[in-house]
Scaffold this motif. Structure first.
Motif, PDB file in Angstrom:
ATOM      1  N   HIS A 119       0.849  -1.202   0.000  1.00 18.29           N
ATOM      2  CA  HIS A 119       0.000   0.000   0.000  1.00 18.29           C
ATOM      3  C   HIS A 119       0.887   1.257   0.000  1.00 18.29           C
ATOM      4  O   HIS A 119       1.306   1.728   1.058  1.00 18.29           O
ATOM      5  CB  HIS A 119      -0.927   0.004   1.228  1.00 18.29           C
ATOM      6  N   HIS A 131       1.758   5.082  -2.483  1.00 16.34           N
ATOM      7  CA  HIS A 131       1.218   5.954  -3.543  1.00 16.34           C
ATOM      8  C   HIS A 131       2.321   6.707  -4.281  1.00 16.34           C
ATOM      9  O   HIS A 131       3.230   7.237  -3.646  1.00 16.34           O
ATOM     10  CB  HIS A 131       0.279   7.001  -2.943  1.00 16.34           C
ATOM     11  N   PRO A 151      -2.698   1.975  -4.460  1.00 15.95           N
ATOM     12  CA  PRO A 151      -4.156   2.009  -4.321  1.00 15.95           C
ATOM     13  C   PRO A 151      -4.775   3.390  -4.542  1.00 15.95           C
ATOM     14  O   PRO A 151      -5.900   3.625  -4.092  1.00 15.95           O
ATOM     15  CB  PRO A 151      -4.357   1.526  -2.879  1.00 15.95           C
ATOM     16  N   HIS A 182      -5.857   0.284   6.618  1.00 20.44           N
ATOM     17  CA  HIS A 182      -5.632   1.245   7.717  1.00 20.44           C
ATOM     18  C   HIS A 182      -6.109   0.695   9.062  1.00 20.44           C
ATOM     19  O   HIS A 182      -6.600   1.450   9.927  1.00 20.44           O
ATOM     20  CB  HIS A 182      -6.287   2.603   7.445  1.00 20.44           C
ATOM     21  N   ASP A 208       2.076   3.430   3.266  1.00 17.69           N
ATOM     22  CA  ASP A 208       1.078   4.403   2.788  1.00 17.69           C
ATOM     23  C   ASP A 208       1.782   5.744   2.544  1.00 17.69           C
ATOM     24  O   ASP A 208       1.272   6.799   2.880  1.00 17.69           O
ATOM     25  CB  ASP A 208      -0.056   4.569   3.816  1.00 17.69           C
TER      26      ASP A 208
HETATM   27 ZN   LIG Z   1      -3.311   5.049   0.997  1.00 18.05          ZN
END
Ligand SMILES: [Zn+2]
Length: 337
Positions: free
Chosen positions: A47, A49, A92, A227, A280
């Protein structure tokens, strides 16, 4: 029976047994460059970005950003991962938040790291990232659009999603719109075998989602609770693990100590085999004048040494970063038994 034939038969059946065992460790994955089969020996970040644009579904435009500038800014962070043998990078970023399949393909080609993108829609933040048409459609219509992205590629690019990404506001019961997205994801899963990763936060919003999955005969094994680190009552993790769902502790770009405590709890309670970890982190934000990027290496530089000092073995760490993601993202329909 002739001794030689007998011997041959034993060897043949052993080879078959090994082949079958290997087969259970092979998973079919869809990356932005095509589909491939992976075993459980490749390293994943599940996960992260590269680009997120928070401007909102009513204003987002593909020319908000310059692909060349995004690549120039973000490629070094992707390149850094090669030193840690990262093979798979799951991005994601949803549609209407800067999902850019061709840009991801470019990143994949330039870095040599396999990148996975998604289909689905993001319902959290009071529908700020949902386009108008979603209000008019039923779950089955949305599912049909997502299935089309999987069968034909996203928006004429030919690039296919490797999982379903949805998101919900953290409430129980869920908002009607969020419930519709979960139902659409369940329908899409049964048709495509794509895993559902849902931005959820604390466990409160997990339970109503699993209920919708159950109504649609989808196993929690097809669901990633994204999360999960937001949950502070650790017993909720145990309860979730008992359902069979995946628990994603994915805020490691931002926080370490709480994640560590949660991982120690997972090992102690025997459900490390259902946990995913990631940062993340990232990302290029077209709405910012000055980019402020968080890299993707804390797991390797800080978390792993800490896990080792907590008694985690190499096998435990491989489970988190290699075995679990391959199983979680491996494409296959998981119906409720
Ligand atoms: Zn995220």
């Amino acid at each position: 029976m002739n001794q030689r034939i007998k011997c041959f038969l034993i060897i043949a059946s052993l080879a078959l047994a090994i082949a079958c065992k290997e087969k259970t460790n092979e998973f079919f994955i869809q990356t932005v460059e095509g589909s491939l089969s992976v075993d459980t020996s490749s390293l994943w970040l599940s996960h992260e970005h590269l680009l997120v644009d928070f401007i909102g579904a009513d204003s987002i435009r593909a020319d908000d950003w310059d692909d060349k500038e995004v690549i120039h800014t973000m490629l070094p962070y992707l390149e850094e991962l090669k030193a840690y043998d990262v093979s798979f990078f799951v991005d994601p970023t949803p549609n209407y938040l800067g999902r850019a399949p061709e840009l991801l393909k470019e990143f994949s080609q330039q870095s040599g790291i396999h990148i996975i993108t998604n289909t689905g829609l993001y319902g959290a933040v009071n529908n700020k990232y949902l386009p108008e048409y979603v209000y008019e459609l039923e779950a089955k219509d949305l599912a049909e659009m997502w299935e089309d992205e999987y069968s034909d590629g996203i928006g004429g690019t030919g690039i296919k999603p490797g999982f379903i990404k949805i998101s919900v506001d953290n409430s129980d019961p869920l908002e009607d719109m969020d419930a519709k997205l979960v139902e659409a994801a369940a329908i899409t899963h049964l048709k495509t075998g794509l895993t559902i990763a849902s931005h959820t936060g604390a466990a409160k919003a997990l339970w109503p989602q699993l209920e919708i999955l159950a109504q649609n005969k989808v196993s929690p094994k097809a669901f990633i609770w994204v999360h999960g680190q937001a949950e502070s009552d650790f017993e909720q993790f145990l309860r979730a693990a008992q359902t069979g769902c995946w628990i994603s502790l994915d805020g490691l770009g931002w926080e370490l100590e709480k994640h560590l405590e949660q991982l120690v709890y997972a090992k102690k309670n025997g459900f490390l085999g259902q946990v995913l970890i990631s940062h993340d982190a990232g990302w290029f934000d077209p709405q910012k004048e000055q980019q402020d990027i968080v890299g993707y290496t804390r797991i390797f530089e800080e978390l792993i040494p800490r896990l080792k000092s907590e008694g985690f073995t190499t096998q435990d760490i491989d489970m988190l970063l290699k075995v679990n993601p391959a199983k979680a993202f491996g494409i296959r329909a998981r119906e409720l038994e």
